[in-house]
Design an enzyme around this catalytic site. Structure first.
Site, PDB file in Angstrom:
ATOM      1  N   ALA A 105      50.024  37.708 138.348  1.00  0.00           N
ATOM      2  CA  ALA A 105      49.545  37.951 136.982  1.00  0.00           C
ATOM      3  C   ALA A 105      49.894  36.746 136.128  1.00  0.00           C
ATOM      4  CB  ALA A 105      50.211  39.198 136.407  1.00  0.00           C
ATOM      5  N   LYS A 106      49.362  36.683 134.948  1.00  0.00           N
ATOM      6  CA  LYS A 106      49.760  35.643 133.992  1.00  0.00           C
ATOM      7  C   LYS A 106      49.355  36.120 132.609  1.00  0.00           C
ATOM      8  CE  LYS A 106      51.676  31.505 134.168  1.00  0.00           C
ATOM      9  NZ  LYS A 106      52.666  31.004 135.138  1.00  0.00           N
TER      10      LYS A 106
END
Ligand code: NAD
Length: 447
Positions: A105-106
């Site tokens: 994720a980011k």
């Protein structure tokens, strides 16, 4: 500049290359080319002068087949959805390559933290944490620091999430201060992982590496000087006399310089955002660190034989080149002037695809970013485990477990690249993508 490519297109192109080699099922391939879930939020923040300013932020979860999603939060004026998508995708592969039970994720907020006060940043962080709290959590998605976010940002984030829940939830975020559930060894972890992979690469290429029992004997007999013997806290191999050049002297670059020096390597060139310095006989890294922290710059360091431009450090003749600053530093324009045997990508995405091909043709051994800099997320994983267990480990335990993981991952990537006759980057992607595809298949497609 001839080559300018959207990072998410690069991330998708990398999947295209390995999907064909792995003969992935079409449906799986199409699924992993795109993030699983994307949240875009617009939210108001009260500024110190009483104005209300609206901000845009993102949290992108690329894939959670192997476990909860994991990835940092970036505050920067140039954040875009495509950049966050690319970084989230790379996190999936990074976690898979070192075989830790996370997906990728980011997150990011479009803002300029350099122009904001601490109280404005706190309000922005708390509101952003609330906005994305609907999709994060210790069993769902665990953020961490990235560009212009730090341990303080993580503390505000953890506090906000805990207020929403009504109890303390340290496992919602990593990179926290030690006092609220942070981990020993996290600050050094990325650089330490770089050092381990560099050492494995030198061994692989038959460089002079000294086995633990030999250097211990040399130390006890006084053959190696105290500075080298001191601080040898792991039992791994020492590197002797390999020359190293490092672009970037921040968290990762400066600690990597220090650790490699302690292992016997000769760091001959380093640079920060303003200047590069060289000494072919080896820079005295502890003295460079003191100079940098005293003056804020590498400028005027007395032990340097020459001062050069920040990018010139990439062109210094050496055994190991470590880009540890920004993305897109090794490009079509300078790749022909690079004179190294090994590139260890401490930074994310420092090599453009065209330069990557040319380095491979020049027989440069490249340790790709998803492997070289995975030490950071590995110790973040340790932090999360410690938070869930409420049981904390010693720094030497952390470093030992980190070394085991990095050495194993390096060996698996090398074996994959040898088996399929591909370079280390493609080998790393093949290993990671296969692991994620296997997890998707074994879980089955719902419903
Ligand atoms: P940092 O901000 O601490 O350091 C960056 C360094 O790069 C500084 O010395 C800065 O002066 C230098 N720099 C900036 N612009 C430059 C330029 N144009 N030329 C040369 N040097 C320049 O950042 P960091 O945490 O050390 O991260 C460095 C890289 O490593 C980034 O690409 C980051 O994404 C990557 N990375 C960091 C971690 C981590 O745990 N910190 C983990 C994985 C990857």
């Amino acid at each position: 500049m001839s080559e300018e490519i959207n990072p998410f297109k690069i991330a998708q192109h990398q999947i295209d290359i390995v999907a064909e080699k792995l003969k992935l099922k079409k449906g799986i391939y199409e699924f992993i080319r795109w993030p699983h879930r994307e949240l875009e939020v617009h939210f108001p923040v009260k500024m110190d002068n009483g104005d209300i300013k609206s901000f845009k932020g993102f949290r992108v979860q690329h894939n959670n087949a192997r476990g909860p999603c994991k990835g940092g939060i970036r505050y920067h004026p140039d954040v875009t959805l495509d950049e966050v998508r690319a970084l989230a995708t790379w996190m999936t592969w990074k976690c898979a390559v070192v075989d830790i039970p996370f997906g990728g994720a980011k997150g990011g907020v479009i803002c300029n933290p350099k122009e904001m006060s601490k109280t404005e940043l706190e309000r922005l962080t708390r509101r952003f944490a609330l906005e994305i709290s609907i999709i994060i959590g210790p069993e769902k998605d665990i953020p961490a620091p990235d560009v212009y976010t730090d341990a303080q940002t993580m503390a505000w984030f953890m506090d906000t999430y805990s207020m929403i829940k009504g109890y303390s939830v340290p496992g919602v975020i990593t990179g926290k201060p030690l006092s609220i559930g942070g981990s020993q060894g996290r600050r050094e972890a990325t650089a330490r992982g770089v050092m381990y992979t560099v050492r494995e690469a030198l061994k692989h290429l038959d460089y002079k590496v000294i086995p633990p029992e030999v250097w211990k004997k040399k130390c006890s007999e006084g053959e190696l000087n105290d500075a080298i013997c001191d601080g040898e806290e792991d039992s791994g191999y020492r590197i002797d006399d390999a020359t190293v050049a490092i672009q970037g002297f921040g968290n990762v670059g400066s600690i990597a310089a220090n650790l490699l020096t302690r292992k016997g390597a000769k760091v001959i060139a380093v640079s920060d955002s303003k200047i590069g310095i060289i000494n072919k006989d080896g820079l005295d890294i502890p003295k460079v660190l003191t100079h940098k922290s005293r003056t804020g710059s590498l400028n005027g360091f007395e032990g340097a034989s020459e001062e050069i431009g920040t990018k010139d450090v990439l062109e210094v003749e050496c055994d190991v080149l470590i880009p540890a600053a920004l993305e897109n530093q090794i490009t079509e324009d300078n790749v022909d002037r690079i004179k190294t045997r090994i590139v260890a990508e401490a930074a994310n995405g420092p090599t453009t695809p065209a330069a990557d091909r040319i380095l491979h043709e020049k027989n440069v051994f490249l340790i790709p970013d998803i492997l070289a800099n995975a030490g950071g997320v590995t110790v973040s994983y340790f932090e999360w485990v410690q938070d869930l267990q409420q049981f904390f480990w010693s720094e030497s335990d952390i470093n030992m477990k980190l070394r085991e993981i990095m050495v194993k991952a390096f060996g698996e990537v090398r074996d994959m690249s040898q088996k399929h006759q591909v370079n280390m980057r493609t080998g790393a992607y093949m290993l990671a993508v296969q692991r994620v595809a296997d997890a998707i298949m074994i879980r089955g497609i719902f419903p």
